[in-house]
Structure formats: structure tokens, C-alpha cells
Scaffold this motif. Structure first.
Motif, PDB file in Angstrom:
ATOM      1  N   PHE A  46      -2.305 -12.728  -7.091  1.00  0.00           N
ATOM      2  CA  PHE A  46      -2.864 -13.694  -6.151  1.00  0.00           C
ATOM      3  C   PHE A  46      -4.361 -13.883  -6.335  1.00  0.00           C
ATOM      4  N   ASN A  59      -4.643  -9.774  -2.531  1.00  0.00           N
ATOM      5  CA  ASN A  59      -3.634  -9.382  -1.544  1.00  0.00           C
ATOM      6  C   ASN A  59      -3.246  -7.912  -1.620  1.00  0.00           C
ATOM      7  N   LEU A  60      -4.244  -7.069  -1.815  1.00  0.00           N
ATOM      8  CA  LEU A  60      -3.981  -5.633  -1.747  1.00  0.00           C
ATOM      9  C   LEU A  60      -4.082  -5.206  -0.281  1.00  0.00           C
ATOM     10  N   VAL A  61      -3.404  -4.098   0.053  1.00  0.00           N
ATOM     11  CA  VAL A  61      -3.601  -3.521   1.377  1.00  0.00           C
ATOM     12  C   VAL A  61      -4.895  -2.726   1.292  1.00  0.00           C
ATOM     13  N   LYS A  62      -5.940  -3.242   1.919  1.00  0.00           N
ATOM     14  CA  LYS A  62      -7.292  -2.728   1.675  1.00  0.00           C
ATOM     15  C   LYS A  62      -7.464  -1.280   2.063  1.00  0.00           C
ATOM     16  N   ARG A  63      -6.780  -0.868   3.138  1.00  0.00           N
ATOM     17  CA  ARG A  63      -7.000   0.492   3.617  1.00  0.00           C
ATOM     18  C   ARG A  63      -6.138   1.517   2.890  1.00  0.00           C
ATOM     19  N   SER A  64      -5.160   1.056   2.107  1.00  0.00           N
ATOM     20  CA  SER A  64      -4.320   2.000   1.382  1.00  0.00           C
ATOM     21  C   SER A  64      -4.977   2.335   0.046  1.00  0.00           C
ATOM     22  N   SER A  82       3.774   0.169  -4.365  1.00  0.00           N
ATOM     23  CA  SER A  82       4.500  -0.791  -3.534  1.00  0.00           C
ATOM     24  C   SER A  82       5.166  -1.866  -4.387  1.00  0.00           C
ATOM     25  N   GLY A  83       4.718  -2.043  -5.628  1.00  0.00           N
ATOM     26  CA  GLY A  83       5.393  -2.970  -6.532  1.00  0.00           C
ATOM     27  C   GLY A  83       6.817  -2.535  -6.839  1.00  0.00           C
ATOM     28  N   ARG A 140       0.365  -3.648 -10.002  1.00  0.00           N
ATOM     29  CA  ARG A 140       1.444  -3.724  -9.017  1.00  0.00           C
ATOM     30  C   ARG A 140       2.570  -4.621  -9.544  1.00  0.00           C
TER      31      ARG A 140
END
Lengths: 253, 462
Positions: free
Chosen positions: A85, A89-94, A102-103, A158
Motif C-alpha cells: 500500500f 498500512n502496518l500496525v504501527k504499535r506492533s 500477519s501476512g 508481509r
């Protein structure tokens, strides 16, 4: 082969984002979609993995009707289609590792994944994916601690975890500076050479010339061009981008 | 100068218009907001001064009216006058009237009364010197039966006797105690059969305090307290009362005083109250917050209606101060920390529900899209794209709420909600200012400590 047939999308607001778009993407192609902002590029890419439901038309992937797939089948299709993207669109806090892992969600046991348990194999796989994009040392960092270019490489890692046959890249370099743009696109090019089909929307024409094996141009949701990048001459360019447009070069590298 | 003659007409016209109705001239000149503002401000000040009725303040609307005419005339000539001047007139009246309404009167302050409170507060009643007690008692029958037993008791080398062996209310008794600590102060008091102490000193309101001789003995006369039989069901029935002898001496070091231990208990109750209230509130606020999140609920008219209802309820509930909710719960479940906890919880549900729902409304849809694109199912999307985004801010807000609840809990005690505030109001009622001072210090320590801890914890979460 991916066949897009008479694809249309009308949003509930009445906006017609896509109008009767049809084209084919052969396996192994690096297909680039160009067009102005709002011309329907993002909608088109999202219709392919049905993040957006098309209003009309069909999409076939090797004779498999994506548009008619029930939810479980759709998830099986999606896991073979990696997506990259513009905003990463990463989960910033992870952590970076969790983002990459997560992929794999489409493949693993859903219940163990809910507990956050990942097999040793998946973890190694994730580290290898990070190694491929050159940031294995960042695995333990929070995603938002990374620079934009690094975050996009996590996005690619990912997508790699999905073991994809097709990668959809929605303006993957629009948020990056020109030097990083080439570095990211070279990763995609490399994957393309290894046999993964790539459909990528781009803004800068010089990048299109450099990477595309074929180009589709959209204007106001209508396909106005399909062919090789070198066929886009000055006249075609004006047709796609309008009379006012001036070609901006990403960088003369 | 033909221009001036042409322009003088709107000047006069707007001046007259504003003189008739403040702001009208400005409105006619196209300054709609300015005119409306002048009119509203003028009416507000006029109404206030008329209501207050002291003629001296009428000068304020008058000055504003004059300024308004001047402004209208200037405006017609193309110049805007600063609004600082009428603002000053208005504020002068507002503050002047305010001063009188609040009845500010520094001559009411009484230094002696202030010092009477402040002097004991310098010595908070939290710890006391450690001391040991030497206690002895002797039974005595009141009133006399036909054959009273001997009023004599021996214990660990100490002997106490009363002559005669019994007595009626107001009668004189000779009391002797020996074997106590020598040359030391001794408190002597009466205890009725149900265990209430009665004073034996001056007017039966002070403690009778004497000093023992070098052998540890004392002999004195006392009167049977006039209130000795007040609690007796039948005043003619002989019952055993006790005369107590108590000596204290320091043993070095300090220990928690009675008030000190009560303060600690109260502090613990307050923190626990806030903790339970926050926990309970969280349980209800989490599901409610999803219903109060616009982005999740605006999909169709039904869910949107639920959203509106939940939001409205939360807003109403949040606008009711927890102190007032506490008063209601004190009536329902009685005095004590439970009532306070319920009040805090109810208020916190509303506050947390709103904060949580704003977190949900603010989550980044990007990761959700990305996780869906990997072929994840709905639960996996929630687990990997939604929860990581909302857990840290939820936790931070919950800790923040706990911090606020501890503060509120100290105040809620004042209306009977238990905890340290309840202790505080009790101590104020009996005028125990040393205890009050100890409570103040405890509250300050709790609030500062929790403020620090919660800030540190939240820092790590964001």
C-alpha cells in the motif's frame, strides 16, 4: 492469467469509480496502472482481491471466478495475492516481526493465531522475508520506529509471507522520495523475475518506462490505453493526463 | 469638497440608527456580526445592571451606547473603532457587580479563629511516641445491695480497694491503689457496666489525673458519677461498675497513632474504591464504546439510532457529577465505600465510554485493509489490526481514569461515600484538627504519587 471483464464500480455516494474496464494480465507480467488521482486505480486494484466489491463485471484468475467466490474461498484466493500500500498500512504499535507474520494469517490455524502463537517455521520464514528486503535487524522494533522506506520494505516482506502468485501494489512509492522509490520497485522487479505477477499503480512516467512490461491507463474510471510503456508518446500522455499536464520526472538516476 | 457632502448622509443616518438601537447602524453599513455583537453585549450589560438595580452601574451601558454611536459614525467614515473600550466598560460593570454579589468582605476574617485551627494542624496526628501502659481496676457495686462483696482486687502485686464496698450516685468513695509505678502520673476514671468511660475530674468532664508516691500508691476520694446509672435498665438493680487506674510511660521510638491507622485504612479504602470502580466501569464501557463509535455504527439507520441513543445516554450520565450520583447511592445502599464505588463506577462508565469510542473512531483503517488482504478471517482482523491499535490508548485512558477516580473518591467520602473523605468529615465534625491535618497530608501524598505513577505508566503506552 488474470482476466478482468467489464468491471464497473459505483460507490453508494453515486461516484462511478470504474466504468466497464476490461483487460488481461498474463502470468509473470509487471503490469502498471497509470492515471490521475481519482481515476480509479486504487478501486481497480482493490476489486481484484475484493477489498472493494465490484458493482458489475467479472474477474477470473486461471478460470476461477474471484467475483463469485464465497467468503471461505475468497480468503483462500486472497492469501495468494500479496498487497502493498501507499501508506504501508502496518500496525504501527506492533513489532516489525508481528507485522510480517500477519501476512501468514490466511494459512495458519485461526485459533492459535488469535492467541498470538506462531510456529518456529513461520518465524524463520518471516526473518528470511525480512532478510530479503535487508532489514532483518529491525525485526524487534516497533513498526513506527522505522523510516518510510523501511516500512514499505516491511510491507513487501508481509506480502512475501503470503507466498503470493500475484502482488497488487497500490502506489507503493508515492509516499517515498525518488531514491527510495527505485529501491522499492527493484524489490518488486526482483520478485517479478522470480515469477510473481505484479500489478502496480504508479504516478511517475519515468518509473513506468523503467519497470512496466505493460501499461493500462485509466481516466475517470475508463480504460483509455493499454499497451507497452514506450507507446505512450506526448499525445497519449496528454490524453491520459489532460491538456494541462506536464511530465514530472521522479529523478534522473 | 463635494465628497464630504455626499458622505455626510450615511454618517448621520448610521449614527441615528445606532443611537436608536445599538448595533443597527453597523448592521446597515454591512457589518452584520459586529452590529449583532454590539446589540447582544449592550442588552446583556443593560439587563444585568437593571437587575442588580444599583444606579452607579448604569453608567456602563450608557458608555457602551455612546461608544456604539461613535463607532457607527466612524464606520460610515470608513474607520473601525477598537472594541477594547466597550469590552472594558462591560467587564468593569460585571466585575464590580460580581464583587458585591459574592459579598467579599475581608474584615470578616478572624485571625484567632484561623490560628485555633492552624496551630494544631502544624502537628498532624499520625504517629505518637511509643509507650507502655500499666492498668489496674477494681469492681464496685452501684447502688448498694444488702450484702455487697468486698470492693478489692489484687493483680500482679497491685492492690486496689474501695471504702465503702458500694455506693449510690453522688456518694463519696475512698479509693486506694498500691503497687503501681512510683512517682508517675495516673489517670483514674469510671467505667459503667456496658463499658463506657466516665470522667471523675472537675465537673465530670475532665480526666482525674494524680501522681503516685515513691511506693507507687495513691489514695483519693471520688464521687460516683451522676451519669453512672444513665444507661442502666433499672437504676435500683445493683450492678458492678469499675474504677480504672492507668499509667503510661514512653518506651522510646514512635508508633502509628489511632488516627494515623485510621488514615491509612481510609487511604487504602479510597484507592481500592477507585480501583474497583475503574475496573467495573471498564467492563461496561468497552462494549458500550463500540456502540458509541460513529465509524462502526453509521452503516445503517438502525445501528445509527443505537449510536445516537448510547451517545446521548453517555453524555447525560457524564454531565452528572459523581458527587451527586454518590448522594443517590448512599440512599440506596447506605453509607460507606460501596456507595462511593458505585457512584464512581457509573460516572466512569460514561467518561470511559466516550474516551474509548473516540479511540475506536480514530483508528487507522489501513491496517484493517492490509490484514483483510492477507486472507485473514474477521476475528483475525480484529486481533491483528484493531486490538493492537486500541489496547494501548484504552489502557492509558483507564489508568488516567483511575487517577481521577482516586481524587474523586477522596471527595465522595464527604457525602458518606466512605474512604478517607468520610474520615475527614468525621474529624472536622469533632474539631480534631490534628487528625484533619493528617488526612490532608495523606490525600496530598496519594494524589501526587498516583499522578506520577499514572503519568509514567501512560508515557510507556503511547
Amino acid at each position: 492469467m488474470l482476466r478482468i471483464q467489464n468491471l464497473s464500480k459505483t460507490y453508494p455516494s453515486g461516484t462511478q469509480a470504474l466504468k466497464n474496464v476490461s483487460f488481461d494480465v498474463k502470468d509473470g507480467e509487471f503490469m502498471v496502472v497509470i492515471g490521475l488521482s481519482g481515476s480509479g486505480k486504487s478501486t481497480l486494484l482493490r476489486c481484484i482481491n475484493r477489498l472493494i466489491e465490484p458493482t458489475e463485471g467479472k474477474i477470473f484468475w486461471d478460470d476461477l471466478d474471484i467475483t463469485a467466490a464465497p467468503p471461505a474461498d475468497l480468503r483462500r484466493i486472497r492469501r495468494k495475492i500479496g498487497m502493498v500500500f501507499q501508506q504501508f498500512n502496518l500496525v504501527k504499535r506492533s513489532t516489525v516481526l508481528t507485522n510480517v507474520l500477519s501476512g501468514r494469517l490466511g494459512y495458519v490455524n485461526p485459533w492459535t493465531s488469535l492467541l498470538g502463537i506462531w510456529s518456529q517455521e513461520d518465524r524463520q520464514h518471516a526473518i528470511q522475508a525480512l532478510e530479503r528486503v535487508g532489514i532483518a535487524d529491525k525485526a524487534g522494533s516497533r513498526a513506527d520506529a522505522l523510516s518510510g522506506g523501511q516500512q514499505q520494505r516491511v510491507g513487501i516482506a508481509r506480502a512475501l509471507m503470503q507466498d503470493p502468485k500475484l502482488i497488487l501494489a497500490d502506489e507503493p512509492v508515492a509516499s517515498l522520495d525518488p531514491v527510495l522509490s527505485h529501491s522499492i520497485l527493484q524489490y518488486l522487479e526482483q520478485l517479478n523475475k522470480e515469477g510473481i505477477t505484479v500489478i502496480c499503480s504508479l504516478h511517475f512516467l519515468d518509473l513506468v518506462h523503467r519497470y512496466a512490461t505493460r501499461v493500462v491507463a485509466l481516466k475517470d474510471g475508463v480504460k483509455v490505453f493499454e499497451g507497452a510503456a514506450r507507446e505512450i508518446d506526448r499525445a497519449k500522455f496528454k490524453e491520459i493526463y489532460g491538456e494541462e499536464a506536464q511530465e514530472v520526472r521522479a529523478a534522473s538516476l | 469638497m463635494p465628497n464630504e457632502t455626499v458622505n455626510s448622509r450615511p454618517v448621520v443616518r448610521s449614527g441615528i440608527a445606532s443611537a436608536l438601537l445599538p448595533g443597527l447602524g453597523q448592521i446597515l453599513l454591512g457589518e452584520r456580526y459586529r452590529g449583532a455583537g454590539i446589540l447582544l453585549g449592550f442588552l446583556l450589560i443593560l439587563a444585568t445592571t437593571l437587575w442588580y438595580g444599583k444606579p452607579v452601574w448604569y453608567v456602563s451601558p450608557l458608555l457602551i451606547w455612546l461608544w456604539n454611536v461613535w463607532d457607527a459614525v466612524s464606520l460610515a467614515g470608513g474607520r473601525k473603532r477598537s472594541i477594547l473600550l466597550p469590552l472594558f466598560f462591560g467587564l468593569a460593570a460585571a466585575y464590580g457587580i460580581g464583587w458585591q454579589v459574592v459579598e467579599i468582605d475581608f474584615s470578616k476574617a478572624d485571625m484567632d479563629r484561623a490560628m485555633a485551627i492552624l496551630r494544631p494542624m502544624v502537628r498532624p496526628d499520625f504517629v505518637q511516641t511509643r509507650r507502655e501502659v500499666n492498668q489496674m481496676w477494681v469492681p464496685v457495686q452501684v447502688p448498694c445491695s444488702s450484702e455487697p462483696p468486698a470492693a478489692r482486687r489484687e493483680d500482679a502485686g497491685r492492690i486496689a480497694t474501695v471504702i465503702p464496698d458500694c455506693g449510690g450516685v453522688g456518694e463519696t468513695l475512698i479509693v486506694t491503689v498500691s503497687g503501681m509505678w512510683p512517682n508517675a502520673g495516673m489517670n483514674i476514671f469510671w467505667q459503667n457496666p456496658i463499658g463506657n468511660p466516665l470522667m471523675l475530674g472537675e465537673g465530670e468532664i475532665t480526666m482525674l489525673t494524680l501522681t503516685s508516691d515513691e511506693n507507687g500508691s495513691i489514695t483519693t476520694t471520688i464521687r460516683v458519677p451522676t451519669t453512672a446509672l444513665v444507661a442502666a435498665p433499672d437504676p435500683t438493680l445493683p450492678q458492678f461498675h469499675r474504677i480504672y487506674f492507668e499509667q503510661y510511660r514512653p518506651t522510646g521510638g514512635y508508633e502509628l497513632s489511632f488516627i494515623g491507622s485510621e488514615v491509612l485504612k481510609g487511604a487504602l479504602a479510597t484507592i481500592a474504591m477507585a480501583l474497583l470502580a475503574t475496573g467495573l466501569a471498564m467492563v461496561f464501557a468497552v462494549p458500550l464504546s463500540f456502540l458509541a463509535a460513529r465509524n462502526l455504527m453509521s452503516g445503517n439507520p438502525l445501528t445509527y439510532a443505537v449510536y445516537v441513543v448510547v451517545r446521548t445516554l453517555l453524555n447525560i450520565l457524564r454531565s452528572i457529577e459523581s458527587l451527586i450520583i454518590a448522594i443517590v447511592f448512599v440512599v440506596i445502599v447506605g453509607l460507606g465505600p460501596f456507595a462511593g464505588m458505585l457512584a464512581l463506577a457509573l460516572h466512569s462508565v460514561a467518561a470511559l465510554g466516550k474516551l474509548y469510542s473516540e479511540v475506536i473512531e480514530g483508528i487507522d483503517p489501513g491496517p484493517i485493509e492490509a490484514i483483510r488482504a492477507t486472507g485473514a478471517n474477521w476475528l483475525q482482523v480484529v486481533r491483528y489490526a484493531v486490538i493492537p491499535q486500541i489496547i494501548p490508548p484504552f489502557t492509558a485512558f483507564t489508568i488516567y481514569r483511575w487517577d481521577i477516580n482516586v481524587r474523586s473518591a477522596t471527595v465522595i467520602g464527604l457525602v458518606g461515600g466512605g474512604g478517607i473523605g468520610f474520615l475527614l468529615i468525621e474529624l472536622i465534625r469533632v474539631n480534631n484538627m490534628r487528625g484533619v491535618s493528617a488526612v490532608f497530608i495523606a490525600i496530598a501524598v496519594i494524589v501526587i504519587a498516583l499522578d506520577y505513577i499514572s503519568a509514567k505508566l501512560r508515557e510507556r503506552l503511547v
